[in-house]
Design an enzyme around this catalytic site. Structure first.
Site, mmCIF file in Angstrom:
data_model
loop_
_atom_site.group_PDB
_atom_site.id
_atom_site.type_symbol
_atom_site.label_atom_id
_atom_site.label_comp_id
_atom_site.label_asym_id
_atom_site.label_seq_id
_atom_site.Cartn_x
_atom_site.Cartn_y
_atom_site.Cartn_z
ATOM 1 N N LYS A 1 87.086 58.440 20.566
ATOM 2 C CA LYS A 1 86.377 59.071 21.694
ATOM 3 C C LYS A 1 85.051 58.367 22.003
ATOM 4 O O LYS A 1 84.778 58.021 23.146
ATOM 5 C CB LYS A 1 86.091 60.560 21.378
ATOM 6 C CG LYS A 1 87.333 61.401 21.105
ATOM 7 C CD LYS A 1 86.987 62.841 20.820
ATOM 8 C CE LYS A 1 86.157 63.043 19.563
ATOM 9 N NZ LYS A 1 86.789 62.614 18.305
ATOM 10 N N SER B 1 86.094 68.843 20.294
ATOM 11 C CA SER B 1 86.493 70.001 21.114
ATOM 12 C C SER B 1 87.920 70.458 20.791
ATOM 13 O O SER B 1 88.822 70.283 21.611
ATOM 14 C CB SER B 1 86.307 69.725 22.600
ATOM 15 O OG SER B 1 86.725 68.442 22.991
ATOM 16 N N SER C 1 88.520 63.476 14.805
ATOM 17 C CA SER C 1 87.445 62.571 14.394
ATOM 18 C C SER C 1 88.037 61.185 14.120
ATOM 19 O O SER C 1 89.075 61.070 13.459
ATOM 20 C CB SER C 1 86.785 63.125 13.130
ATOM 21 O OG SER C 1 85.855 62.199 12.633
ATOM 22 N N GLY C 2 87.417 60.149 14.649
ATOM 23 C CA GLY C 2 87.900 58.782 14.409
ATOM 24 C C GLY C 2 88.981 58.336 15.374
ATOM 25 O O GLY C 2 89.516 57.240 15.246
#
Lengths: 204, 433
Positions: A17, A85, A13-14
Site C-alpha cells: 500500500k 483498513s 501489512s506489507g
C-alpha cells in the site's frame, strides 16, 4: 476543475500500500493533479497518536483518515490513503461519506498471507506468529477483503509497475486524472472502434 | 573441436504460430477433405495428435479468446471480458485495448529470456508497445502508425499496401467485399513473408479476414449451390496457399495452426436486454434508451454484448439497488428464467455459467455475474434499442465456443485442448529450441 477523489488503498501489512501510494503520488504530480498521501503508519504518529489496535481504536483511526481525505477531496484534491483498513463496514461508511461530494476509488492490494510471511520485510509477521504482537491483521485479527473494489493489485504476483499502471488506468477511465495520450484509444479512435464493432454486430 | 562444432551447429528452428480467426474445426476438416485446403489436408490426415477440436474462453469472441491465447490465462486473470466494458462506477462504455491486458504475454515472458518474438495482426494488441521483437497490431487497431513497433515498420507496411482490416461497412456490396477480402489477404501474404525474414525465436501471424467472411457470408460457405459459394471457397484456398507458403519457408515441425472460436449459421439474433425488460428484470428511464446510462434504478439485471449478464448491484453501479444479500436471489431467478427460455418450442440457452464457475483470478470482481451460452443458431446480443426480442438481420454466421481447432506440427496433442493451454505449448517449444 476535475472532480476530487480519494484513492483508498486497503490490504494486509506489507502488501504494497505505502509503496504504491508513493508511486501513484509521483505520477499524479507529473500530470498536474494536487495530491496528499495519508499513510497509515504516519497518521498513527500524529492524527491518531495514542490509539491502539482494538476494533474500536482501529475504527476511530479509519474514520479520522476518512474525514481528512473527504475534506481534501471535496476541494478538488486527490487524497491517497494507505492504511490496512481491515473492516468492510467502515470502508463502506467512508465511501458513502466521500461520495457526497467527490469520487471514491478503492484499491485492494491482494497478497496471500504465505507470501507476506515469506517476505516479512519489517519482521512483523514472525513476531505476530510467535505471539509477540497481539491483534495483528491477517494472523490474529480479521481482514475483510472488499467485494467490489474499483481496482485490484495482485501484489504477490505482479510487479509494482504493473499495479501502478492498473491504478492509473482506472483513474483515467473514471475521468479523475488526465489521460496518458500515448497509451490508449483517443476520442476519435473510440468513435471509430464503436463503428467497427457495430459493423460486426458487437455493439447495439 | 568444440569450437568448430559450435560453428557448424545449425541455428535452432524458430517456433511458428498461424492463427485463422474464427475458422471452425468442422469447417476446416471439411475443406481439407474436399480439396479446397490441400496444405491443411496433409496435417489433418495425420490423426488426432496433430489435429483437434478446441474449446475457447467464454464469451467466445476474439478479444477474449486471443487474450487467453497470448497470456495462457482465463479472463479473471487477463482482465478482458469482452469488446466493451463499463467504466468503474458509471455507465460509460470503455473499449478495452492492449493496455487493459493485465497478465503477461508470451512475448513479454520470452523477452525477459532474451528471445525475440514477431507478432503480426493479433487482435487485442493496439496501440503497439515496445517488446523484444516486432508487433503489428490487429483488430481493433485504427491508426497504422500507432499499430507498429518499431516505428520504422510503418513505411515498410505502407509500401506493401498493408491494411489492418477489411472495410466491413461496405460488406453489403458483395462484389466490393470479396475484392477487399482478397486484396487484404494479398497484402498480408506480402507482409508476413517479408517480416518472416526478420530475426526471431517465435513468429505469430493471424489472418482475421476469415472471421469477416464468415460473419457476412456463412450461408454462401455452407450452401454449395449458393451463387457466391465458389468465391468463398476460392478465399479459403488462398488462405491455404498462404499457410503452405509460411510452412514451406519455416521448414520445421515446430509450428501450431489454430483458430480462436468456431462459427455456425444464425437462425435468429436474440436481444437479451429486450427479453430482460419484457420479463421484469430491467427498466429504462426512457424507452428506447439513448444509452445504457438510461437504466432505471429498479433494474435488477442487464446485458452487455454478446452474452454477459450483470446484476445491477449497489456499490458497483451508480443507480444499482441490489445489495449483496439480494444478489444471489437475482442470480437464481435469472438462472431459472434463462434455463426455461424457449423460442417456437426450441430451447434458446444451452448453458448458464455463474462467474465463479468459469473465472478464477484477481479480476473476478470485474467479471459479468453470469455468461450465457446459446443453442446453435441463436446469436445472443446486448443491443439496447431493439423493440423485438428476436430478429433476423444481414449477419449469417455466429460464433461457437467448442468448435475452434488446433494443429500441432509435431503431433503433441495428447488430449482435447483449450485455448488457455496453447501459450504453455509455445513456451515449451521456444525454450526447447
Amino acid at each position: 476543475m476535475r472532480k476530487g477523489f480519494v484513492l483508498w488503498f486497503t490490504g494486509l501489512s506489507g502488501s504494497g500500500k505505502s509503496t504504491l501510494s508513493k508511486m501513484v503520488e509521483e505520477r499524479l504530480l507529473e500530470r498536474g493533479v494536487p495530491v496528499e498521501v495519508l499513510d497509515g503508519d504516519e497518521v498513527r504518529l500524529n492524527l491518531s497518536k495514542g490509539l491502539g489496535f482494538s476494533k474500536e481504536d482501529r475504527d476511530t483511526n479509519i474514520r479520522r483518515i476518512g474525514y481528512v481525505a473527504k475534506l481534501l477531496s471535496r476541494n478538488g484534491a486527490c487524497a491517497i490513503t494507505a492504511a490496512i483498513s481491515p473492516y468492510r463496514e467502515i470502508r463502506d461508511e467512508v465511501r458513502k461519506s466521500v461520495q457526497e461530494r467527490a469520487a471514491f476509488v478503492e484499491a485492494y492490494c491482494e497478497c496471500s498471507i504465505e507470501k507476506l510471511v515469506e517476505r516479512d520485510v519489517k519482521g512483523l509477521y514472525k513476531k505476530a506468529l510467535a505471539g509477540e504482537i497481539a491483534n495483528f491483521t491477517g494472523v490474529s485479527d480479521p481482514y475483510e477483503p472488499p467485494l467490489n473494489p474499483e481496482v485490484v493489485c495482485h501484489t504477490g504476483e505482479e510487479t509494482s509497475e504493473a499495479s501502478l499502471g492498473r491504478i492509473l488506468k482506472t483513474l483515467e477511465m473514471m475521468d479523475l486524472i488526465p489521460k496518458d495520450p500515448s497509451a490508449e484509444y483517443s476520442a476519435e479512435e473510440e468513435a471509430e472502434v464503436a463503428k467497427r464493432l457495430k459493423d460486426l454486430g458487437y455493439l447495439g | 573441436m568444440s569450437f568448430f562444432k559450435n560453428l557448424m551447429k545449425k541455428k535452432a528452428p524458430r517456433t511458428m504460430v498461424i492463427g485463422l480467426d474464427g475458422v471452425p474445426f468442422t469447417l476446416i476438416k471439411k475443406l481439407s477433405e474436399n480439396g479446397v485446403m490441400p496444405n491443411i489436408a496433409k496435417l489433418a490426415a495425420s490423426g488426432e495428435k496433430y489435429f483437434r477440436q478446441m474449446d475457447v474462453s467464454i464469451p467466445e469472441i476474439s478479444s477474449v479468446s486471443w487474450a487467453s491465447f497470448m497470456t495462457g490465462t482465463n479472463p479473471a486473470r487477463h482482465g478482458i471480458f469482452g469488446f466493451t466494458d463499463l467504466k468503474p462506477q458509471s455507465y460509460n462504455i470503455h473499449f478495452p485495448s492492449y493496455p487493459d491486458l493485465k497478465a503477461e504475454t508470451i512475448w513479454d515472458t520470452l523477452g525477459k529470456e532474451n528471445k525475440r518474438t514477431t507478432v503480426l495482426n493479433l487482435p487485442g494488441t493496439y496501440p503497439a508497445r515496445e517488446h523484444n521483437g516486432i508487433l503489428v497490431s490487429g483488430f481493433v487497431a485504427i491508426d497504422l502508425k500507432r499499430a507498429v513497433h518499431p516505428a520504422s515498420l510503418y513505411e515498410r507496411l505502407n509500401a506493401m499496401d498493408y491494411r489492418i482490416d477489411v472495410d466491413t461497412q461496405k460488406a453489403g456490396d458483395k462484389e466490393y467485399f470479396y475484392k477487399d477480402l482478397f486484396d487484404t489477404l494479398a497484402a498480408r501474404v506480402k507482409a508476413f513473408t517479408e517480416l518472416w525474414k526478420e530475426e526471431c525465436d517465435l513468429f505469430i501471424a493471424v489472418i482475421t479476414d476469415t472471421d469477416r467472411l464468415q460473419h457476412f457470408e456463412w450461408d454462401a460457405i455452407e450452401d454449395e449451390v449458393h451463387p457466391r459459394h465458389g468465391r468463398a471457397m476460392e478465399f479459403y484456398s488462398k488462405v491455404d496457399s498462404l499457410v503452405g507458403k509460411l510452412l514451406e519457408m519455416h521448414g520445421s515441425d515446430e509450428f501450431l495452426i489454430m483458430s480462436d472460436h468456431g462459427f455456425c449459421a444464425i437462425e435468429e439474433e436474440v436481444y437479451l436486454n429486450r427479453i430482460l425488460k419484457d420479463n421484469g428484470f430491467l427498466e429504462w428511464e426512457k424507452d428506447p434508451p439513448e444509452g445504457i446510462g438510461m437504466l432505471a434504478g429498479e433494474t435488477r439485471a442487464f446485458a452487455l454484448d454478446p452474452s454477459r449478464i450483470y446484476v445491477h448491484s449497489a456499490g458497483r453501479y451508480p443507480k444499482g439497488r441490489i445489495d449483496e444479500a439480494a444478489s444471489d436471489k437475482v442470480r437464481d431467478e435469472l438462472k431459472e428464467f434463462f434455463s426455461g427460455l424457449e423460442r417456437n418450442g426450441k430451447k434458446v440457452i444451452r448453458q448458464i455459467f455463474l462467474k465463479e464457475e468459469i473465472y478464477d483470478g484477481p479480476h473476478i470482481s470485474k467479471a459479468p455475474d453470469m455468461v450465457l451460452l446459446s443453442e446453435r443458431g441463436f446469436d445472443l446480443k446486448g443491443n439496447i434499442r431493439s423493440a423485438v426480442a428476436y430478429a433476423k438481420t444481414h449477419f449469417s454466421g455466429m460464433h461457437t465456443r467448442d468448435d475452434a481447432f488446433l494443429i500441432s506440427g509435431k503431433g503433441a496433442l495428447s488430449k482435447r485442448p483449450h485455448i488457455e493451454d496453447v501459450s504453455e505449448m509455445i513456451l515449451e517449444a521456444v525454450r526447447g529450441a
